[in-house]
Scaffold this active site. Sequence first.
Site, PDB file in Angstrom:
ATOM      1  CG  ASP A 781      40.474  17.036  33.183  1.00 29.82           C
ATOM      2  OD1 ASP A 781      41.416  17.829  33.404  1.00 29.82           O
ATOM      3  OD2 ASP A 781      40.283  16.531  32.064  1.00 29.82           O
TER       4      ASP A 781
HETATM    5  C1  BGC Z   1      42.915  18.006  30.392  1.00 28.71           C
HETATM    6  C2  BGC Z   1      43.794  17.119  31.251  1.00 28.71           C
HETATM    7  C3  BGC Z   1      44.979  17.906  31.724  1.00 28.71           C
HETATM    8  C4  BGC Z   1      44.487  19.106  32.499  1.00 28.71           C
HETATM    9  C5  BGC Z   1      45.604  19.968  33.059  1.00 28.71           C
HETATM   10  C6  BGC Z   1      42.568  19.309  31.089  1.00 28.71           C
HETATM   11  O1  BGC Z   1      41.982  20.193  30.214  1.00 28.71           O
HETATM   12  O2  BGC Z   1      41.733  17.322  30.060  1.00 28.71           O
HETATM   13  O3  BGC Z   1      44.208  15.997  30.511  1.00 28.71           O
HETATM   14  O4  BGC Z   1      45.807  17.099  32.500  1.00 28.71           O
HETATM   15  O5  BGC Z   1      43.710  19.913  31.641  1.00 28.71           O
HETATM   16  O6  BGC Z   1      46.227  20.671  32.064  1.00 28.71           O
END
Ligand code: BGC
Length: 837
Positions: A781
Amino acid sequence: MNISKWARHLYQPVLPLGKDGRRMTGGEDHIALSRRAAAEGMVLLKNEKNVLPVQKGTRVALFGKAGADYVKGGGGSGDVTVAYIRNLIEGMRIKEQEGKVCLYEPLNRFYEAQVQQQYAKGIVPGLTAEPDLPEDLLKGAGAFAELAIVSICRFSGENWDRTTELDAGRKTSTELSGAEGDLLKRADEVFERGDFYLSAAEEKLIAQVKGVFDKVVVVLNIGAVISSSWFANDPGISSVLMAWQAGMEGGLAEADILCGDVNPCGRLADTFAGRLEDYPFSENFHEAIEYVNYTEDVYVGYRYFETIPGKDSLVCYPFGYGLSYTEFRLTPLDCRISGVDLLKNGSGEYEYEANSGQTAFQRNDAPYMEVLAQVTNIGRFAGKEVVQLYSSAPCGKLGKPARELKAFCKTSLLKPGETTTVRLRVLIAELASFDDLGKICQSAWVLEKGKYTFYLGTSARDTVSLDTALELETDIIVERAHSFCAPAALPERLLSHGTLEPLPIQEDTPSISVWEGLEKAGIFTPDIRARRGEDLLRDRAEDPISLAQVADGSAEFDDFFAQLSLEDKISLLCGQPNTGVANTFGMGNLPEYGVPSVMTADGPAGLRIQPGVGVTTTAFPCATLLACTWDQELVEEIGRAGGMEVKENNIGVWLTPAMNIHRSPLCGRNFEYYSEDPLLAGKMAAALIRGIQSCKVSACAKHFACNNKETNRFESDSCLSQRALREIYLKAFEIAVKEADPWMIMTSYNIINGIRASENKELITGILRCEWGYQGMITTDWWNHASQPAEIRAGNDVKMGCGYPEKVLAAYRAGELTEEEIDNCARRVLHMILRLD
Ligand code: BGC
């Protein structure tokens, strides 16, 4: 839609993919699909005296600011930038134009003005305050209308959890700042007891409306479970529609159902209990900021309410439940268990057969249970029914949930009097439990001896027990697995009788890694690597093999790979700068070898392009609503539509589906996730992935795993038993991996039993790759707190949003990483790119 200055110069144009050169993104067809899906997943919870559907010509008054303040979905990365949003007032006005209802307009204008004023102050949809209802408007509405419809809405989002009065700890312990801190503060202001309950202003409004109207309908525009005790037993509220957050035309879909243009056919993907305390361990949701003890073990959602003594009475609306304007008769026709002979060798374990190399449970004719049933529409409206098959296993030494969903199917639209036959099947291996303490066999999936009963019905509770049961005389080992991700510090867990079982505590509990590479922890864009210019006219004979040659079969992958330097390969493991309309960065980007820079973009409710770029897309209903459709074909269709929007905008990876389990109603991101049940969540995710990847763009199943709370999500340790991990929290991912093969999976921010998810080799390489056979690519993530070298060792291939190439190189030089480990990850990145169009 405002386009930021120079947007056209900064971003690339897109090539329309629709019929006759038309653009599909945010187009009519997709928006129509969004509206259709929205109505399919709304759940009619209550309908006394058939107040709904609204009879033709009825005079209606719409109460509640939510009629104008429509919440299409949740916030954060799951938000979608749209051209417009339709609310309930707009939906009902269309019905008025069609001559179906007459609306009390002064009320509509009052709420529209109130909401606009609050929006003008920067308050986001769903966090506006319920205004005081002027007496004259109430009187006027009472004199004009026969029926009142009261709307209530809720909003939550990423990086913050829903508020609760049980949660004094959170406010002092959370260090939220910036936008999320403001949202949380605002939620606390509006909802005195937390947003699971009605605010004082909402309670007052409901009381006022009930004082004047005999027929009161409530519409809930929410993203996750809220309290239902206030309407379940209140004769003053005739009907309740759980309308979820249903995307950009959600208000129109609500009106479709209220007026009977669509017959509700959604069924709950979560159990609705009266109070927050009724959910297991919700009081402890914020017990500590550093960890969450998953003490309820496998007894999540209906597994808890249907199993633990005395808890069944807390349920207002069971899992799987939902009303229709028509009625159905469900009749089991035939029920059989096949292949049991394979289970009767009495040895208890099925050795690999010499010829096939398979156990009884892996063969094509593996034992299964199948039921054939007839569904007849015995009412007056055309409608759809959802048929559900549950099982119960003998309590044995492990203890078992009293009900577990094993299969389901939704009928097509049945006309009054029409009958259809459905067939539901469950593999006997899927009845097994994970034995993490060696009560039968350590780290194995086991079927304990005794009776396995099957139940057919229309909710976890409305079932009939089938005559055909499975009786096992001996315990059977279905599959030997490994002891991976054992809990280090979870003191106890719940057993089926309601008592707590102490768990072994590891003496040397792992200390949570702190990576020095993160001294500048924060949000950084990826480095832009310099590249020498080249003479475009020079002889190309000694050009390197390009990835395109591998793709068209004119070169071998291994020859291509052999050309890459260690630095090139490390670069493949790091996020790459944005190009085009994306804002979540890319992967790949070795132009000298023809490796494109493949962009990623968020979901799951639609392709997310940040405002200011000038591209609006289709906002589909939130994932919880999609789960409530119980319709895998429909969800696959949404996957295809979303996938085409992703492709049309030159993006290669859609960071979708999000598939964490609804462990507690309080998780701020529940709207992005499907269900409390892993089978339903897994099947829905698999359907979406199939749809997306049919467009030759990659899905990315997230967040692997146990990201069931947002507060302190980068540093919170999810402490749980191996059994709960395997049977509940990993199960949905396992189904998605085995049924739909997502080309990418995203590890979660959180820690699991002392080890960060992305550094967790037992999780990533042990369970996901070795036990389940996953061959795809894994990303972190965005900007997690883990060490990139440790991630590479664990098998987590790419670090997003940016990687740390110098640190990885330094770790290699220090002997902490091998070239083979780097190569394995780099190969998987390239293989993912090769799968894209
Ligand atoms: C989230 C993800 C997301 C990523 C990119 C993170 O903060 O947990 O679900 O895909 O950001 O935006």
